[in-house]
Design an enzyme around this catalytic site. Sequence first.
Site, PDB file in Angstrom:
ATOM      1  N   CYS A 131      -8.359  -2.501   3.729  1.00 52.25           N
ATOM      2  CA  CYS A 131      -8.435  -3.477   4.824  1.00 52.25           C
ATOM      3  C   CYS A 131      -9.752  -3.997   5.415  1.00 52.25           C
ATOM      4  CB  CYS A 131      -7.472  -3.191   6.050  1.00 52.25           C
ATOM      5  SG  CYS A 131      -5.742  -2.689   5.332  1.00 52.25           S
ATOM      6  N   GLU A 190       2.118   1.726  -3.495  1.00 55.94           N
ATOM      7  CA  GLU A 190       0.953   2.311  -4.277  1.00 55.94           C
ATOM      8  C   GLU A 190       0.907   3.806  -4.120  1.00 55.94           C
ATOM      9  OE1 GLU A 190      -2.828   0.313  -3.493  1.00 55.94           O
ATOM     10  OE2 GLU A 190      -3.463   1.398  -5.014  1.00 55.94           O
ATOM     11  N   LYS A 214     -15.943 -10.203   7.030  1.00 51.57           N
ATOM     12  CA  LYS A 214     -15.217 -10.895   6.341  1.00 51.57           C
ATOM     13  C   LYS A 214     -15.529 -12.024   6.037  1.00 51.57           C
ATOM     14  CE  LYS A 214     -10.780  -8.752   7.116  1.00 51.57           C
ATOM     15  NZ  LYS A 214     -10.879  -7.818   8.138  1.00 51.57           N
ATOM     16  N   CYS A 245     -10.796  -2.293  14.391  1.00 46.50           N
ATOM     17  CA  CYS A 245     -11.209  -3.721  14.527  1.00 46.50           C
ATOM     18  C   CYS A 245     -11.224  -4.095  15.956  1.00 46.50           C
ATOM     19  CB  CYS A 245     -10.073  -4.540  13.674  1.00 46.50           C
ATOM     20  SG  CYS A 245      -9.605  -4.024  12.013  1.00 46.50           S
ATOM     21  N   SER A 304      -7.448   1.947  -2.454  1.00 47.83           N
ATOM     22  CA  SER A 304      -6.105   0.956  -2.652  1.00 47.83           C
ATOM     23  C   SER A 304      -6.413  -0.285  -3.298  1.00 47.83           C
ATOM     24  CB  SER A 304      -5.469   0.942  -1.390  1.00 47.83           C
ATOM     25  OG  SER A 304      -4.686  -0.133  -1.475  1.00 47.83           O
ATOM     26  N   GLU A 319     -16.907 -11.450   2.723  1.00 47.62           N
ATOM     27  CA  GLU A 319     -15.688 -10.934   1.906  1.00 47.62           C
ATOM     28  C   GLU A 319     -15.103 -12.400   0.955  1.00 47.62           C
ATOM     29  OE1 GLU A 319     -12.071  -9.909   3.690  1.00 47.62           O
ATOM     30  OE2 GLU A 319     -11.184  -8.885   2.020  1.00 47.62           O
ATOM     31  N   GLU A 338       0.894  -1.246   0.003  1.00 45.70           N
ATOM     32  CA  GLU A 338       0.040  -0.102   0.028  1.00 45.70           C
ATOM     33  C   GLU A 338       0.918   1.141   0.025  1.00 45.70           C
ATOM     34  OE1 GLU A 338      -4.212  -0.383   1.800  1.00 45.70           O
ATOM     35  OE2 GLU A 338      -2.907   0.873   3.098  1.00 45.70           O
ATOM     36  N   GLU A 391     -13.925 -12.096  -6.495  1.00 39.58           N
ATOM     37  CA  GLU A 391     -12.407 -11.480  -6.825  1.00 39.58           C
ATOM     38  C   GLU A 391     -11.641 -12.034  -5.679  1.00 39.58           C
ATOM     39  OE1 GLU A 391     -15.955  -9.054  -7.548  1.00 39.58           O
ATOM     40  OE2 GLU A 391     -15.252  -9.266  -5.495  1.00 39.58           O
TER      41      GLU A 391
END
Lengths: 670, 165
Positions: free
Chosen positions: A302, A280, A361, A518, A322, A364, A277, A369
């Site tokens: 994230c 990037e 998650k 989190c 990102s 996710e 990251e 993807e």
Amino acid sequence: MKHITINGKPYEVEDGLTIIEAAKQHGIQIPSLCYLSGVHEFGSCRICVVEVEGAKTLVPSCMTKVSEGMVIQTNTERVRKARKVLYELLLSDHSKDCLSCKRNQSCELQALGKQLGVEATRFEGTRSECVIDVSTSITRDMSKCILCRRCVTACNEIQGVGIINAQNRGFQTVIAPAMELAIGSVNCAFCGQCTVVCPVGALKETDSIQAVWEAINDKSKRVIVQTAPAIRVAIGEEFGNEPGSRVTGKLAAALRRLGFDDVFDTNFTADLTILEEGTELLSRVKSALTGGEAVLPMITSCSPGWIKYVEHTYPDELDHLSTCKSPHTMLGALAKSYYAGKIKREPKDIFVVSIMPCTAKKSEIVRPEMKNDGLANVDAVLTTRELANMIREMGIDFNNLPDEEFDNPLGMSTGAADIFGLTGGVMEAALRTVYELVTGRELPFDGLHVTPIVGFDQVKEAAVTFADTLPDYRFLEGVTVRIAVTSGLAGANKLMEQIKEGKSPYHFIEVMGCPGGCIMGGGQPRSDDPDVRSKRLRGLYTEDEAKVMRKSHENPFVTQLYAEYLEHPNGHKSHELLHTHYVRRGTYNEYTNERFDLGVRPAEKKRDLAAQAINAAARAEQARAREENESVRVLALEAENARLKSELADVNETVGFFKSVIADYASRGR
Amino acid sequence: MNNAQGHCTCCQSDSAEPFAELDQIIDLYRDKEGNLIQILHIAQELYGYLSLELQQHIAFALNKPLSEVSGVVTFYSFFSTTPRGEHTIRVCLGTACYVRGGKKIVDALQKSLGVDIGGTTADGKFTFEVARCIGACGLAPAMMIDDVVYKQVNINKLDAILSRY
């Protein structure tokens, strides 16, 4: 200041407090159920009623502000009787399968009954229809809902998304997405904050425990587990430890004893994320400064709840994200490629389990993807609460475990990775590395902590100016990079509005979907400690400070990974394995093939017979598409089946009883 | 009301801006407190019923969560989320009408129309509802079709009344 009397004793309390708050400050406990400290919106349950001199009726202490000279009685016979009746009325429409309920012994309704001394349920009336709505992340069992509306407050006021609200009226009232749509079919981010505040078993994460046991028991599988940074300062609470207790060593030991073959640490890929990251960001900034095209601010990626939210709400701003996958999917991707090669196993025989503080998650990992070569990067996600349940089920004495280490090569991490679990942490970790890459010097903050972005303010900001840059980064000489940090979707919304209007002054933004980051995720232990947030925050900062290496680029195994496999950050292999793209969804999924699905609901059947006939064909098609996830559907059916069976058993018992009475009478008649 | 009931609800979705007419109304009410119910009333009058798509459109335009809009729609019995018939039959079940036989009328209509309370006949002609006192207690048992009140109804009169529509 106001002068009030509670239970005969005079007190002086601050203005603007409610009775329940004032009483609490002076050690007087008023039983409550729907009350949610700090953000209380509805006084729906009335359990906290008290007697106030001069008031015609009992008043709810959570909604009534103290006034000068108020005389309050919190525990008279009248009050206690009223509370018991209210409680019994709540029970009359509650499925009382407590012994087999996930919240057994951690249920606030159960605890309240004990506190109030209720030993009978005198009211048996009509019961609400049972609707079990299973999505990949969140399961709703409305037969257990007591309509306290805490989840409505969490979703509407705290997160500002408003996916669920009260639908219908009177006895038909149900807390649900609009038109009682299935929660998996609407624009829910799956942040899971509703599951944290639910006092009963109505809202919970969708179970993945069974799938994990099966994988562990399957001898043909190499089962790899990884654990997020926020778990190590929270799971101790499930075993009676103080919030924020650091139990990293015991956590690793417990995972090994559960039968996982490799115990890795998501922290490792947190360090890797910083390199990917950070690189990037630097390339975007370089492009912008040297006259090229670059989308800024760049926003962290994230948090999958945040990702789903932004895909629905700001589908035209996805270029700001990102392209980095979340750290645990990065680790999954590496486990099934780099690590599979090292241990000479077929990637398809590897099963990756992630222990996450997060419900989003779970959804996710089923995104198309998040696959490489047709294999999902991660196969199952367990929340912190689910892992605690498995540890208990396995009979592991958690508190007396020895401290053990994570396995290598995907288990070593620096302090920068630990703070990924708290708001401001990803940004701080990124700055530690980026600043040093650019200038060759350490980030000039005391203890490496970027103080302006530490803490729980909704939006925090800071600026870092680069001076005396290294030759490769001359383009940054004298440049001031502006950053912002937010946690919770309401705060994210504010920053996104700026971006949409083209007025964002920032270059880099960190967003975490849950307020506080989190550590306060939707899969974390439920806590009644008002300071739980700061205690967990302290725990993670301490974890960071206790490490010798505190900057991601110092991680020797990350360096080794680049040398042996990935070559360099943002390289070809990285892009294939560690980066992703996003889906334009729109508030009502208008940019995808999916539509908000009206599904089939018992309540609706009666109301809308005519419409159902018209839409039947279209709806069947949609339902089929939605139920692609067969295992989830089976779970729902099984739950429904179990419920029906228990109802049948009840009825049979009653019939049997009547039969015996009739037989008794018949024999007497003779 | 007649106009609203008679409004065609099936051909709205073809045009590019299906709810353009409503958008002007929404702009008019945008900044008024408590505007949601007003807008929903007008929307139902314009389009006959509040479909999910229509609710989505309103929620988006007012920047409110869809669950809040549908919460209001499903709370009030006046709002309908399904296509309504050309005419609305409301049988009064207020106290006076009830004791004078309102329930019998409901049963008879259920049978002859073939729909439950709240339902719409297959030919789309009638939506069948009950009302709690329409203020015509002296005429009990009473029923309304659209805005016409029928007094002292008995089950033998029903066919004759329905045949007028």
